[in-house]
Design a protein around this motif. Structure first.
Motif, short mmCIF file in Angstrom:
data_model
loop_
_atom_site.label_atom_id
_atom_site.label_comp_id
_atom_site.label_asym_id
_atom_site.label_seq_id
_atom_site.Cartn_x
_atom_site.Cartn_y
_atom_site.Cartn_z
N SER A 181 0.84 -1.19 0.00
CA SER A 181 0.00 0.00 0.00
C SER A 181 0.88 1.24 0.00
O SER A 181 1.91 1.29 0.67
CB SER A 181 -0.91 0.03 1.23
OG SER A 181 -1.67 -1.16 1.33
N SER A 182 0.48 2.23 -0.75
CA SER A 182 1.19 3.52 -0.74
C SER A 182 0.35 4.55 0.00
O SER A 182 -0.88 4.45 0.04
CB SER A 182 1.45 3.99 -2.18
OG SER A 182 0.24 4.17 -2.89
N PHE A 183 1.03 5.52 0.58
CA PHE A 183 0.28 6.58 1.26
C PHE A 183 0.80 7.95 0.83
O PHE A 183 1.94 8.10 0.39
CB PHE A 183 0.35 6.43 2.78
CG PHE A 183 1.74 6.50 3.37
CD1 PHE A 183 2.33 7.72 3.69
CD2 PHE A 183 2.45 5.34 3.64
CE1 PHE A 183 3.61 7.77 4.25
CE2 PHE A 183 3.72 5.38 4.19
CZ PHE A 183 4.30 6.60 4.50
N GLU A 184 -0.09 8.92 0.93
CA GLU A 184 0.27 10.31 0.65
C GLU A 184 -0.36 11.21 1.71
O GLU A 184 -1.57 11.17 1.93
CB GLU A 184 -0.20 10.74 -0.74
CG GLU A 184 0.16 12.20 -1.06
CD GLU A 184 -0.19 12.60 -2.48
OE1 GLU A 184 0.50 12.13 -3.40
OE2 GLU A 184 -1.15 13.38 -2.66
N ILE A 185 0.48 11.99 2.35
CA ILE A 185 0.05 12.93 3.39
C ILE A 185 0.39 14.33 2.91
O ILE A 185 1.55 14.61 2.61
CB ILE A 185 0.75 12.64 4.73
CG1 ILE A 185 0.47 11.20 5.19
CG2 ILE A 185 0.34 13.66 5.79
CD1 ILE A 185 1.42 10.72 6.26
N VAL A 186 -0.60 15.19 2.81
CA VAL A 186 -0.38 16.59 2.43
C VAL A 186 -0.62 17.46 3.66
O VAL A 186 -1.72 17.43 4.24
CB VAL A 186 -1.31 17.01 1.28
CG1 VAL A 186 -1.06 18.48 0.91
CG2 VAL A 186 -1.09 16.11 0.06
N ILE A 187 0.38 18.21 4.07
CA ILE A 187 0.28 19.09 5.24
C ILE A 187 0.35 20.53 4.78
O ILE A 187 1.32 20.94 4.12
CB ILE A 187 1.41 18.79 6.24
CG1 ILE A 187 1.31 17.35 6.73
CG2 ILE A 187 1.35 19.77 7.43
CD1 ILE A 187 2.49 16.90 7.57
N ASP A 188 -0.68 21.29 5.09
CA ASP A 188 -0.74 22.70 4.73
C ASP A 188 -0.50 23.56 5.97
O ASP A 188 -1.25 23.46 6.96
CB ASP A 188 -2.09 23.05 4.12
CG ASP A 188 -2.28 22.41 2.75
OD1 ASP A 188 -1.42 22.64 1.88
OD2 ASP A 188 -3.27 21.67 2.56
N GLY A 189 0.56 24.38 5.92
CA GLY A 189 0.85 25.31 6.99
C GLY A 189 0.66 26.75 6.52
O GLY A 189 -0.14 27.02 5.63
N VAL A 190 1.43 27.63 7.08
CA VAL A 190 1.44 29.04 6.65
C VAL A 190 2.88 29.40 6.35
O VAL A 190 3.72 29.45 7.26
CB VAL A 190 0.85 29.97 7.73
CG1 VAL A 190 0.92 31.42 7.27
CG2 VAL A 190 -0.59 29.56 8.06
N GLY A 191 3.19 29.62 5.10
CA GLY A 191 4.56 29.92 4.71
C GLY A 191 4.96 31.35 5.01
O GLY A 191 4.13 32.18 5.40
N GLY A 192 6.22 31.62 4.84
CA GLY A 192 6.68 32.98 5.10
C GLY A 192 8.19 33.09 4.97
O GLY A 192 8.87 32.18 4.47
N HIS A 193 8.71 34.19 5.46
CA HIS A 193 10.14 34.46 5.41
C HIS A 193 10.88 33.53 6.38
O HIS A 193 10.45 33.32 7.52
CB HIS A 193 10.42 35.91 5.77
CG HIS A 193 11.75 36.39 5.28
ND1 HIS A 193 12.95 35.92 5.76
CD2 HIS A 193 12.06 37.32 4.34
CE1 HIS A 193 13.95 36.52 5.16
NE2 HIS A 193 13.43 37.40 4.27
#
Length: 386
Positions: A181-193
């Motif tokens: 089985s393959s897995f994919e985890i997408v984590i969305d944060g808040v980017g910046g300098h």
């Protein structure tokens, strides 16, 4: 029982022909034509295009109500062959590097013999399957009505194994091969300098904690004795750059285990870990686990039938009946979820042509074992359809 040398020579010709003209996935017009033509020549009833390019040959003899399915895979791999022998691949970038050419030739040999001698009572189904390598062919044939259109009481598969001596056979009841089985985890944060990380939510830090957390699944969530598994993160991709904290991280990976119950526990543990770490950090996420191959689980009774046939053909001393489970995967597992049966391994040899690893550009099927494989199939039919 010994096979006529003429039949062994014909199997060798068939195998090397298939090796010269490999085809991949579901795109198998030359291969399917070749196999269907041979079956028709033997006087076997042929049904084509099951699960796109799948073939089922049906041979009935006597009035027996019992039926058996024997399966071989037909597809090759997208590998550029490095061998220089005369029967090397003529299709650039495609190669029979797993021995499916040999599996098909062995089953054709058994079909030829059984059609000529007809010394059994019941029905044999010769199943030639596309797209084993990508884990889709068995399920495609099942979804297209394989087990509804044909009465098949039990089903068997066979694979060559480099590193295992010629004339040897190995199998085990229960879990023989792992799921994949393959897995994919997408984590969305808040980017910046990069100089002001306090103004955002750094998904790299969150993702790093997730990867470490995933390592606790096997070591802390599963039984060390009853639930063997592997969970590996293999990719970590961000949309940042040298002085920019990214807004997103993508983690991909692979996991293997030996039962569907363990696979479900892994999936639940993964999502719990990801959700907890992301919530604590103020990040959002998406998670997907894609199962490609189920665990290959042999039925105890059918495994004993396979062992007895192998002992008759090869001798008791050459048959291992309780081998260690293997973390490789096989989509015959989908058929074993529907019908009782057994998947076994036959030695391809330990040196020269037989010892090169599967999926290697220098691999070649060992033609010296074609007779062993065909005899195993024939004996299994005679035992099961007395």
């Amino acid at each position: 029982m010994s096979l006529d040398q003429n039949l062994i020579s014909r199997m060798t010709e068939w195998r090397q022909h298939l090796h010269r003209f490999p085809e991949c996935g579901f795109d198998l017009p030359l291969t399917a034509d070749f196999i269907a033509d041979r079956l028709t020549e033997f006087g076997i009833e042929v049904t084509r295009n099951i699960g796109q390019q799948g073939i089922v040959g049906v041979l009935k003899c006597g009035d027996g109500a019992t039926s058996i399915g024997l399966r071989a895979d037909m597809d090759a791999l997208f590998i550029h062959e490095e061998n220089q022998f005369e029967h090397r691949s003529r299709h650039d970038g495609q190669m029979h590097a797993c021995g499916h050419d040999g599996h098909s030739a062995m089953l054709l040999g058994a079909a030829c013999y059984l059609a000529e001698h007809r010394d059994f009572n019941g029905t044999v189904h010769f199943i030639f399957q596309p797209d084993e390598e990508h884990g889709r062919g068995a399920q495609a044939m099942i979804d297209d009505g394989l087990f509804e259109r044909f009465q098949i009481d039990e089903v068997y598969g066979l694979h060559n194994m480099p590193g295992l001596a010629e004339g040897s056979f190995t199998v085990r009841p229960g879990s023989l091969m792992a799921s994949e089985s393959s897995f994919e985890i997408v984590i969305d944060g808040v980017g910046g300098h990069a100089a002001m990380p306090h103004r955002g939510v750094d998904p790299i830090v969150v993702g790093s904690q997730v990867i470490l957390g995933l390592q606790t699944i096997v070591s802390r969530n599963l039984s060390a004795i009853e639930e063997t598994a592997v969970v590996s993160a293999t990719e970590f991709v961000t949309n940042g750059t040298v002085n920019v904290i990214p807004s997103q991280v993508v983690i991909k990976g692979d996991c293997r285990c030996f039962t569907e119950e363990t696979l479900k526990r892994i999936e639940q543990s993964m999502e719990r870990i990801v959700a907890g770490i992301c919530q604590a950090a103020g990040a959002s996420y998406s998670f997907e686990l894609i199962n490609t191959f189920y665990p290959t689980v042999n039925s105890p009774e059918q495994t004993q039938f396979a062992i007895q046939a192998a002992r008759t053909v090869l001798g008791t001393e050459h048959v291992e009946t309780d081998c260690l489970p293997l973390t490789i995967s096989e989509d015959f597992s989908s058929m074993l979820r529907v019908k009782p049966g057994c998947y076994a391994l036959m030695g391809n040899g330990v040196e020269s042509v037989g010892g090169c690893a599967l999926h290697n550009p220098e691999y070649d099927f060992n033609d010296r074992i074609l007779g062993h494989g065909a005899q195993y199939w024939i004996q299994l039919v005679k035992d099961r359809l007395k």
